[in-house]
Design an enzyme around this catalytic site. Structure first.
Site, mmCIF file in Angstrom:
data_model
loop_
_atom_site.group_PDB
_atom_site.id
_atom_site.type_symbol
_atom_site.label_atom_id
_atom_site.label_comp_id
_atom_site.label_asym_id
_atom_site.label_seq_id
_atom_site.Cartn_x
_atom_site.Cartn_y
_atom_site.Cartn_z
ATOM 1 N N LYS A 135 -3.167 -5.777 -0.156
ATOM 2 C CA LYS A 135 -3.534 -5.535 -1.561
ATOM 3 C C LYS A 135 -4.761 -6.351 -1.890
ATOM 4 O O LYS A 135 -4.992 -7.404 -1.280
ATOM 5 C CB LYS A 135 -2.394 -5.970 -2.479
ATOM 6 C CG LYS A 135 -2.438 -5.363 -3.852
ATOM 7 C CD LYS A 135 -1.817 -3.979 -3.854
ATOM 8 C CE LYS A 135 -1.994 -3.266 -5.170
ATOM 9 N NZ LYS A 135 -1.172 -2.049 -5.209
ATOM 10 N N ASP A 189 -5.651 0.942 -8.069
ATOM 11 C CA ASP A 189 -4.466 0.383 -8.752
ATOM 12 C C ASP A 189 -4.912 0.207 -10.211
ATOM 13 O O ASP A 189 -5.859 0.890 -10.638
ATOM 14 C CB ASP A 189 -4.024 -0.943 -8.098
ATOM 15 C CG ASP A 189 -2.631 -1.401 -8.538
ATOM 16 O OD1 ASP A 189 -1.634 -0.935 -7.959
ATOM 17 O OD2 ASP A 189 -2.536 -2.224 -9.475
#
Ligand code: NDP
Ligand code: 2IT
Length: 449
Positions: free
Chosen positions: A130, A170
């Site tokens: 991430k 995201d």
């Protein structure tokens, strides 16, 4: 938190707390997985002997870097950015990038940790990672966002690659930001490497259904949970928090399944529209004009906007938390259950606090935890990578069918694993254990790495 940590995993958790001070979201995500793993270590002592959990809790690599950029007044701005490459035993690191002022290492680590097990659950060849930055895209011009993204990629590109690390979007990162990043990557590397990013535009290597995938996936997951209880979304009153990518396509699919979404939100407040959310208007406001949900009320006089309202106080049968972490606390969960909520499918990552999770599990409602329920986004990213690798593009119907099959399989795998480990119906345990075992077995096969 009252759930007991098995004596085999408690010391590992203590070590995680000591080694990662102040990273509360990371602690929470680790603890939630570790709470499920005691029985797994009893069944597979080899995982314990080879310190699989200790290794999984330490990212393989963490990159923190400065992102300097010039704003429209030619002033220098400085942000901090991260890419946490957590686990690559199942495939290249895969996971989104978040641009939000709240971003710090603890948030990126919680998201990266969750991503390992989520990606494993999809059954596809993707590892977990991430990234993101404390950059706030809100109120910035397109040119400012472009200069930020170019500076960001000028540092990050050396760590990426279709076989190495493949970011996506995201919170705060969508098609616009990914376009600027892909353009800069292509320019620096002199390679048209489509598979290095997913969520790309449809005319430059993107996949149909990727934009819709997380919301559609969370809805397919809700439908599976309800089906297992002899029920369906048809005729259900639903509430979807947030009004971004995940929320919008959750609303779309719920409406296709015959449910009615009566409320959505953003960080300023809640819009309640008893007739059902007008999705064309919401898309126009959010996707095209980048406006606020408050503005919805000026187009529909029967819709009510409540500034700083709490969406979980609105009675519903199915709830889709689709904004951000810890948006549903114990009180909210209790209120939902009291108001007759029978199912919760998490589009956002870790949206429910540990107290809230306990309430859902005790009430025995259908509760789909994020790493299972929102895996449709990353699964479709993996389908995008497949299409890029074969220089092909699939049609909408076929891609959506693949997504639906994957969500059904994830539900089945979580439900069967929950049963196998003595907690039938507990999809938190089922998802954590099923996701973990696939990673752990790959780690054992690859030796001490
Ligand atoms: P977007 O940026 O498109 O939308 C985010 C939405 O959530 C906005 O309505 C935003 O409101 C709200 N929100 C974000 N942060 C906060 C906050 N701190 N407090 C209150 N509201 C907030 O993001 P996505 O829809 O892509 O992501 C939503 C969630 O889904 C995240 O948890 C993300 O990690 C998760 N997710 C996303 C996937 C994807 O494919 N995009 C895949 C799997 C999970 P505002 O505009 O006011 O900030
Ligand atoms: O949380 C997530 O799964 C995402 N933001 C999507 C990741 C991806 O690589 O598509």
């Amino acid at each position: 938190m009252s759930v007991h940590l098995d004596e085999k995993v408690a010391p590992i958790y203590q070590e995680v707390l000591a080694r990662n001070p102040g990273e509360t979201e990371f602690h929470q995500a680790v603890r939630e997985v570790l709470e499920s793993l005691g029985p797994v270590l009893s069944k597979y002592p080899e995982f314990r002997d080879s310190k699989v959990i200790e290794r999984i809790c330490e990212p393989e690599r963490q990159i923190i870097f400065r992102v300097p950029w010039l704003d429209d007044q030619n002033r220098i701005q400085v942000n901090r950015a991260f890419r946490v490459e957590f686990s690559s035993v199942l495939g290249p690191y895969k996971g989104g990038m978040r641009f939000h002022p709240s971003v710090y290492l603890g948030i990126i680590k919680f998201l990266g940790f969750e991503q390992i097990f989520k990606n494993s659950l999809t059954g596809l060849p993707i590892g977990g990672g991430k990234g993101g930055s404390d950059f706030d895209p809100k109120g910035k011009s397109d040119a400012e966002v472009m200069r930020f993204c170019q500076s960001f990629m000028t540092e990050l590109y050396r760590h990426l690659g279709e076989h190495t690390d493949v970011p996506a979007g995201d919170i705060g990162v969508g098609a616009r930001e990914l376009g600027y990043m892909f353009g800069q990557y292509k320019r620096i590397t002199n390679r048209y490497e489509s598979g290095v990013l997913t969520g790309k535009g449809l005319n430059w290597g993107g996949s149909l259904v990727r934009k819709e995938a997380t919301g559609y996936g969370a809805t397919f997951f809700a439908q599976e949970m309800l089906k297992a209880r002899g029920d369906s979304l048809e005729g259900k009153t639903c509430v979807v928090s947030g009004s971004g990518n995940v929320a919008i396509y959750t609303i779309e699919k719920v409406h296709q399944f015959g449910g009615k979404v009566v409320a959505c939100s953003d960080s300023n407040g809640v819009i309640f529209h008893e007739k059902g959310i007008d999705l064309d208007l919401l898309k126009q406001l959010k996707e095209v004009e980048r406006r606020r949900v408050k503005d919805y009320a000026s187009y529909h006089k029967d819709a009510i906007f409540t500034e700083n309202g709490n969406i979980w106080e609105i009675p519903c049968q199915v709830a889709f938390p689709s904004a951000t972490q810890n948006e549903v606390n114990g009180k909210d969960a209790a209120k939902l259950v009291k108001n007759g909520c029978i199912a919760v499918s998490e589009g956002a990552n870790m949206p429910t606090t540990p107290e809230g999770v306990e309430i859902f599990l005790e009430a025995k409602i259908a509760y789909g935890p994020a790493k299972a329920a929102n895996a449709g986004g990353v699964a479709t990213s993996a389908l995008e990578m497949q299409q890029n690798a074969s220089r092909d593009s699939w049609d909408f119907e076929y891609t959506e069918k693949r997504l639906q099959d994957i969500m059904m399989k994830i539900h089945r795998s979580a439900a069967e694993t929950a049963e196998e480990f003595g907690t039938p119906g507990n999809l938190v345990n089922g998802a954590n254990i099923a996701g973990f075992i696939r990673v752990a077995k790959a780690m054992l096969a690859m030796g001490v790495i």
